[in-house]
Design an enzyme around this catalytic site. Structure first.
Site, PDB file in Angstrom:
ATOM      1  N   LEU A   8       0.858  -1.187   0.000  1.00 35.61           N
ATOM      2  CA  LEU A   8       0.000   0.000   0.000  1.00 35.61           C
ATOM      3  C   LEU A   8       0.894   1.237   0.000  1.00 35.61           C
ATOM      4  CD1 LEU A   8      -3.072  -0.470   2.393  1.00 35.61           C
ATOM      5  CD2 LEU A   8      -3.066  -0.231  -0.092  1.00 35.61           C
ATOM      6  N   CYS A 100      14.367  -0.368  -8.546  1.00 28.01           N
ATOM      7  CA  CYS A 100      13.546  -0.404  -7.344  1.00 28.01           C
ATOM      8  C   CYS A 100      12.646  -1.636  -7.337  1.00 28.01           C
ATOM      9  CB  CYS A 100      12.711   0.878  -7.267  1.00 28.01           C
ATOM     10  SG  CYS A 100      11.699   0.985  -5.784  1.00 28.01           S
ATOM     11  N   CYS A 201      11.618   6.839  -8.084  1.00 26.50           N
ATOM     12  CA  CYS A 201      10.879   5.907  -7.224  1.00 26.50           C
ATOM     13  C   CYS A 201      11.203   6.123  -5.747  1.00 26.50           C
ATOM     14  CB  CYS A 201      11.248   4.487  -7.646  1.00 26.50           C
ATOM     15  SG  CYS A 201      10.415   3.181  -6.774  1.00 26.50           S
TER      16      CYS A 201
END
Length: 424
Positions: A8, A100, A201
Site C-alpha cells: 500500500l 527499485c 521511485c
C-alpha cells in the site's frame, strides 16, 4: 483463497488493488514501505512519505485490513541510490524505477511479506501475469503488458526473475486508469483523487544536479557543438549505407520476415558488422567548437535539452554525448540532428536477462521482437542477435537517444520476453 500482502503506497492504484483482492475473497494485509528519509534536492514537500503513509492508513481502515510499516531505507540507499550515483559518475543514465522493482519491491519487500505469511505479494502495477506449463512439467510465469496502453508498466518490471514473478499479483492489470479512479470514488477511498507520483521511485521529483551533488561534485567543463555536417555521420558505419536523411540505416537481411521471437538463421551479419552498427558516436574536442560551459558532464544525459543555459538558437540544443573522463559535453542543434540517432545498440553478456527463460536465445541465434528503450516509447521493430560478446539489437529504423545505462526490453505481442542494460 490466498493470503496476500499488498504494497500500500498511498496511491490510488494500490488502494483499488487491495479492494479488488478483498472482493475476490483473499485474506489481505497491507504493508507500507519507508524507503527514503533525505529531502536533499527534492522539489515538493519536506517528507512526502509522511503523506503517503497517512493515505495508506486511511485506505486500510476503510477496507478493514491490517497495515504494517517497514523501513527499507538502508537497502534502498545501497541497492538503488548508491547504484544511481555510481552510474551517473561513469557518464551513464540508470533507471531507478526498474532497479527499485527488482531490488526492493520484489526482493527486500517480498521477504518482509513472506515473514507475514504471504502466499503472494500484490502491487498496483498496470501489467498482467500468465502461466504456461512446459512439456517437461516446468511452469513458466509470463509478464504481460497492462490492458491500458496509456498506463502499461511492464517495462518497469523487465528485470524480474521467475522466482519473483511466481509470487506476484497485479490486480489492476486488466483495468483502464479511469476505471480504477471510478472504483476508488465509488468505494469512498481517500486516494480516489490523489495525483499519481512522479520522479524517482520513492524519492519523488528532484533537481537532479542538486540531488547528485550529495556524492558527485560540480566541476566546470566545456560544451562543444557538433554540426550535422560532421563527416563521420556520412561515412561512419561500414555495415550500413547512408539513408536519405543522412543517418545510417541498418542493412536488412534477406528473408527477414519471421514472426516475433522466432530464430532467423539466414543472412546473419558478421560480428564485426554488428559491432559497427551498435557503436556509439564518439567525438573529440577537435570535432566541434566550444560554445559554453557546464558544471559537470555527469549531470547530463543523451537526448537532454534543458539545463544548458545557451539560448539564441533557432532550434533547441540537445546532448549528443558526454565524456566524464575529459569532462566535456557535446551538443547538436535540432531534434533531427544525426548525432541523436543510431541504428543499433549493444548489451554486455552479463547484462542479458530473460524474463521468460524458455524463450532464451543461444549465442549464434537471432530473432525478431518489438522493443522499447524507455518507458512509454511506442514499440519498435528490431532483430535481437545473441553472440558470445553479448546481445545486439538492430532496429528497422534508427532510434533517437539511445542512452547507456537505460534498459532495452523486448516483447512478443503482449509478453515481455527479456531485457538488458544498454552498454554504450
Amino acid at each position: 483463497m490466498a493470503r496476500v500482502v499488498i504494497g500500500l503506497s498511498g496511491g490510488v492504484d494500490s488502494s483499488v488493488a487491495a479492494y479488488l483482492l478483498k472482493q475476490q475473497g483473499h485474506e489481505v494485509t497491507g504493508l507500507f514501505m519507508i524507503n527514503w528519509h533525505d529531502t536533499t534536492g527534492t522539489l515538493e514537500g519536506d517528507c512526502p512519505w509522511h503523506d503517503d503513509r497517512v493515505f495508506a492508513e486511511l485506505v486500510a481502515k476503510k477496507l478493514d485490513i491490517a497495515l504494517h510499516v517497514v523501513d527499507l531505507s538502508a537497502d534502498y540507499r545501497t541497492r538503488v541510490v548508491d547504484y544511481m550515483f555510481s552510474e551517473y559518475g561513469k557518464g551513464r543514465t540508470p533507471n531507478p524505477d526498474v532497479l527499485c522493482n527488482r531490488e526492493i519491491k520484489f526482493d527486500v519487500f517480498l521477504r518482509e511479506a513472506l515473514k507475514l505469511g504471504a502466499d503472494f505479494v500484490a502491487t498496483g502495477h498496470y501489467c498482467r501475469k500468465a502461466e504456461e506449463r512446459l512439456p517437461d512439467g516446468r511452469t513458466v510465469y509470463k509478464l504481460l503488458a497492462g490492458a491500458d496502453p496509456n498506463k502499461d508498466q511492464s517495462y518497469f518490471l523487465c528485470q524480474l526473475s521467475q522466482e519473483q514473478l511466481r509470487y506476484a499479483m497485479f490486480p489492476v492489470g486488466e483495468l483502464l486508469k479511469p476505471e480504477v479512479r471510478r472504483i476508488a470514488a465509488e468505494q469512498g477511498l481517500a486516494t480516489a483523487r490523489r495525483k499519481d507520483s512522479q520522479g524517482i521511485c520513492f524519492v519523488g521529483k528532484v533537481d537532479l544536479p542538486v540531488f547528485l551533488q550529495q556524492k558527485l561534485a560540480s566541476k566546470k567543463g566545456n560544451i562543444h557543438e557538433i554540426l550535422p555536417s560532421w563527416p563521420k555521420y556520412r561515412n561512419g558505419l561500414p555495415a550500413g549505407q547512408p539513408a536519405q536523411n543522412g543517418t545510417l540505416a541498418p542493412a536488412q537481411a534477406a528473408g527477414d520476415t519471421a514472426p516475433a521471437g522466432q530464430p532467423v538463421p539466414e543472412a546473419e551479419p558478421t560480428d564485426g558488422q554488428l559491432e559497427a552498427l551498435a557503436a556509439p558516436w564518439r567525438y573529440t574536442v577537435r570535432d566541434g567548437k566550444k560554445i559554453g560551459e557546464h558544471n559537470g558532464a555527469h549531470f547530463y544525459t543523451i537526448g537532454q535539452r534543458k539545463g544548458l543555459g545557451i539560448g539564441g538558437r533557432r532550434e533547441s540544443l540537445f546532448i549528443l554525448a558526454t565524456d566524464t573522463a575529459q569532462n566535456v559535453v557535446y551538443v547538436g542543434e535540432g531534434d533531427a540532428h544525426p548525432g541523436l540517432w543510431r541504428p543499433a545498440l549493444h548489451i554486455a553478456p552479463g547484462e542479458i536477462h530473460w524474463v521468460n527463460p524458455a524463450r532464451a536465445l543461444s549465442p549464434g541465434q537471432s530473432a525478431r521482437f518489438s522493443v522499447r528503450i524507455r518507458y512509454r516509447q511506442p514499440l519498435q521493430g528490431a532483430r535481437l542477435f545473441v553472440r558470445d560478446e553479448g546481445a545486439y539489437l538492430v532496429f528497422d529504423t534508427p532510434q533517437r537517444g539511445i542512452t547507456p545505462g537505460q534498459f532495452a526490453a523486448w516483447y512478443d505481442g503482449d509478453e515481455l520476453i527479456g531485457s538488458g542494460v544498454i552498454a554504450e
